[in-house]
Enzyme design. Structure first.
Site, PDB file in Angstrom:
ATOM      1  N   SER A   9       0.832  -1.213   0.000  1.00 38.99           N
ATOM      2  CA  SER A   9       0.000   0.000   0.000  1.00 38.99           C
ATOM      3  C   SER A   9       0.863   1.259   0.000  1.00 38.99           C
ATOM      4  O   SER A   9       1.383   1.692   1.038  1.00 38.99           O
ATOM      5  CB  SER A   9      -0.924  -0.006   1.214  1.00 38.99           C
ATOM      6  OG  SER A   9      -1.737   1.143   1.177  1.00 38.99           O
ATOM      7  N   HIS A  34      -0.121  -1.224  -4.417  1.00 42.74           N
ATOM      8  CA  HIS A  34      -1.514  -0.816  -4.221  1.00 42.74           C
ATOM      9  C   HIS A  34      -1.586   0.713  -4.173  1.00 42.74           C
ATOM     10  O   HIS A  34      -0.911   1.354  -3.369  1.00 42.74           O
ATOM     11  CB  HIS A  34      -2.018  -1.415  -2.906  1.00 42.74           C
ATOM     12  CG  HIS A  34      -3.467  -1.220  -2.631  1.00 42.74           C
ATOM     13  ND1 HIS A  34      -4.440  -2.060  -3.126  1.00 42.74           N
ATOM     14  CD2 HIS A  34      -4.125  -0.287  -1.901  1.00 42.74           C
ATOM     15  CE1 HIS A  34      -5.629  -1.649  -2.708  1.00 42.74           C
ATOM     16  NE2 HIS A  34      -5.474  -0.568  -1.965  1.00 42.74           N
ATOM     17  N   ASP A  36      -3.991   3.840  -3.629  1.00 42.94           N
ATOM     18  CA  ASP A  36      -5.284   4.344  -3.175  1.00 42.94           C
ATOM     19  C   ASP A  36      -5.544   5.718  -3.782  1.00 42.94           C
ATOM     20  O   ASP A  36      -4.958   6.712  -3.376  1.00 42.94           O
ATOM     21  CB  ASP A  36      -5.307   4.412  -1.644  1.00 42.94           C
ATOM     22  CG  ASP A  36      -5.429   3.031  -1.017  1.00 42.94           C
ATOM     23  OD1 ASP A  36      -6.393   2.317  -1.356  1.00 42.94           O
ATOM     24  OD2 ASP A  36      -4.564   2.658  -0.211  1.00 42.94           O
ATOM     25  N   HIS A  67      -6.715   1.164  -6.795  1.00 43.55           N
ATOM     26  CA  HIS A  67      -7.956   1.118  -6.014  1.00 43.55           C
ATOM     27  C   HIS A  67      -8.639   2.480  -6.135  1.00 43.55           C
ATOM     28  O   HIS A  67      -8.222   3.444  -5.501  1.00 43.55           O
ATOM     29  CB  HIS A  67      -7.610   0.765  -4.565  1.00 43.55           C
ATOM     30  CG  HIS A  67      -8.797   0.686  -3.666  1.00 43.55           C
ATOM     31  ND1 HIS A  67      -8.701   0.566  -2.304  1.00 43.55           N
ATOM     32  CD2 HIS A  67     -10.137   0.712  -3.942  1.00 43.55           C
ATOM     33  CE1 HIS A  67      -9.910   0.529  -1.777  1.00 43.55           C
ATOM     34  NE2 HIS A  67     -10.803   0.622  -2.748  1.00 43.55           N
ATOM     35  N   GLY A 143     -10.462   4.926   3.058  1.00 43.83           N
ATOM     36  CA  GLY A 143     -10.136   6.344   3.167  1.00 43.83           C
ATOM     37  C   GLY A 143      -8.870   6.601   3.960  1.00 43.83           C
ATOM     38  O   GLY A 143      -8.161   7.565   3.705  1.00 43.83           O
ATOM     39  N   PHE A 144      -8.606   5.742   4.942  1.00 47.42           N
ATOM     40  CA  PHE A 144      -7.455   5.994   5.816  1.00 47.42           C
ATOM     41  C   PHE A 144      -6.702   4.709   6.131  1.00 47.42           C
ATOM     42  O   PHE A 144      -7.317   3.653   6.275  1.00 47.42           O
ATOM     43  CB  PHE A 144      -7.917   6.622   7.139  1.00 47.42           C
ATOM     44  CG  PHE A 144      -8.663   7.905   6.940  1.00 47.42           C
ATOM     45  CD1 PHE A 144      -7.977   9.105   6.783  1.00 47.42           C
ATOM     46  CD2 PHE A 144     -10.059   7.905   6.879  1.00 47.42           C
ATOM     47  CE1 PHE A 144      -8.683  10.283   6.579  1.00 47.42           C
ATOM     48  CE2 PHE A 144     -10.767   9.085   6.674  1.00 47.42           C
ATOM     49  CZ  PHE A 144     -10.074  10.277   6.517  1.00 47.42           C
ATOM     50  N   GLY A 146      -4.263   2.619   8.818  1.00 48.94           N
ATOM     51  CA  GLY A 146      -4.157   2.531  10.276  1.00 48.94           C
ATOM     52  C   GLY A 146      -5.467   2.351  11.026  1.00 48.94           C
ATOM     53  O   GLY A 146      -5.541   2.634  12.215  1.00 48.94           O
ATOM     54  N   ASP A 177      -8.330  -5.861   1.858  1.00 47.93           N
ATOM     55  CA  ASP A 177      -7.707  -4.539   1.978  1.00 47.93           C
ATOM     56  C   ASP A 177      -8.123  -3.879   3.283  1.00 47.93           C
ATOM     57  O   ASP A 177      -9.314  -3.661   3.524  1.00 47.93           O
ATOM     58  CB  ASP A 177      -8.148  -3.692   0.768  1.00 47.93           C
ATOM     59  CG  ASP A 177      -7.462  -2.334   0.715  1.00 47.93           C
ATOM     60  OD1 ASP A 177      -6.576  -2.073   1.542  1.00 47.93           O
ATOM     61  OD2 ASP A 177      -7.827  -1.536  -0.178  1.00 47.93           O
ATOM     62  N   GLY A 178      -7.124  -3.547   4.102  1.00 51.40           N
ATOM     63  CA  GLY A 178      -7.386  -2.819   5.340  1.00 51.40           C
ATOM     64  C   GLY A 178      -7.069  -3.627   6.581  1.00 51.40           C
ATOM     65  O   GLY A 178      -7.628  -4.699   6.777  1.00 51.40           O
ATOM     66  N   GLY A 199      -0.212  -2.705   4.448  1.00 51.75           N
ATOM     67  CA  GLY A 199      -0.067  -1.299   4.818  1.00 51.75           C
ATOM     68  C   GLY A 199       0.666  -1.144   6.131  1.00 51.75           C
ATOM     69  O   GLY A 199       1.638  -1.865   6.403  1.00 51.75           O
TER      70      GLY A 199
END
Ligand code: DX5
Ligand code: ZN
Length: 223
Positions: A9, A34, A36, A67, A143-144, A146, A177-178, A199
């Site tokens: 990411s 990746h 974003d 993405h 969107g974020f 962490g 993802d995430g 990430g």
């Protein structure tokens, strides 16, 4: 089941170290970068844009995992410089005619993924199975970096695996993802995920001196 792949990411990477970071990823054979892309409207943040992508292409041939978290992506595809080795994920909610977006992606020859948010019902997938190569399952609200995993998404991945089995479409790739920590990655691999977005929860946990080790650890978790 396909060999597990890592998608690094890039919004989590430090710009100062970008070239050295890419060198490490090439040496470690990271499969995707990746990207974003966020428009401040579909999600409450701005993300990586076309100039960044152009710069990245000059640094490396590692395929991009684009993405798109932007409204009405169909009209913006031509800005991006999509290559046939890339993945492009579009969100179910990002267009009133998401099937049209998938159609308009066809000429690029890229892998076409539908992205769905934690609360998006999985039955929306059924109508587009003929037009996709993969599904990007968001484990957080996008969107974020962490954020913490939305717990219900683990059950949801299982449901998607079942849906694909019933439809006879186990060839469709599942990306997650995430908040892909080593622990989550291992569980998700067990359920049937194929591509893991790395990430701040894994690869980018500490500074550049730890990236190589972090990749090896993640590979171990998704073996
Ligand atoms: C969402 C983003 C983030 C992030 C992943 O679209 O892709 O989830 O970069 O990294 P984490 O969640 O581990 O910080
Ligand atoms: Zn993403």
């Amino acid at each position: 089941m396909m060999k597990s792949k890592i998608s690094a990411s890039m919004m989590c990477s430090d710009l100062i170290d970008l070239k050295d970071t890419i060198d490490i990823f090439e040496r470690e054979e990271v499969e995707y970068l990746h990207i974003d892309m966020m428009d401040g409207s579909f999600v409450p943040n701005f993300g990586l844009g076309v100039d960044y992508i152009r710069g990245l292409r000059r640094l490396t041939d590692i395929p991009l995992d684009l993405h798109l978290m932007v409204k009405d992506p169909e009209y913006k595809l031509q800005w991006i410089g999509i290559k046939n080795t890339d993945i492009v994920s579009v969100h179910y909610e990002s267009s009133f005619q998401v099937q049209r977006v998938l159609d308009w992606l066809l000429p690029y020859g890229c892998k076409r993924f539908l992205a769905i948010n934690p609360a998006t019902p999985i039955n929306v997938l059924e109508e587009v199975l003929d037009y996709i190569d993969g599904i990007n399952l968001l484990m957080v609200n996008p969107g974020f970096a962490g954020q913490k995993i939305v717990p219900s998404t683990l059950k949801k991945v299982r449901k998607v695996v079942d849906l694909l089995k019933k439809a006879g479409r186990e060839d469709i790739t599942i990306e997650v993802d995430g908040n892909i920590t080593l622990e989550n990655a291992k569980v998700l691999k067990g359920i049937g995920a194929d591509i893991f977005v790395a990430g701040t929860s894994s690869l980018f946990k500490d500074g550049i001196s730890s990236y190589m080790e972090n990749i090896k650890r993640l590979r171990q978790a998704i073996k």
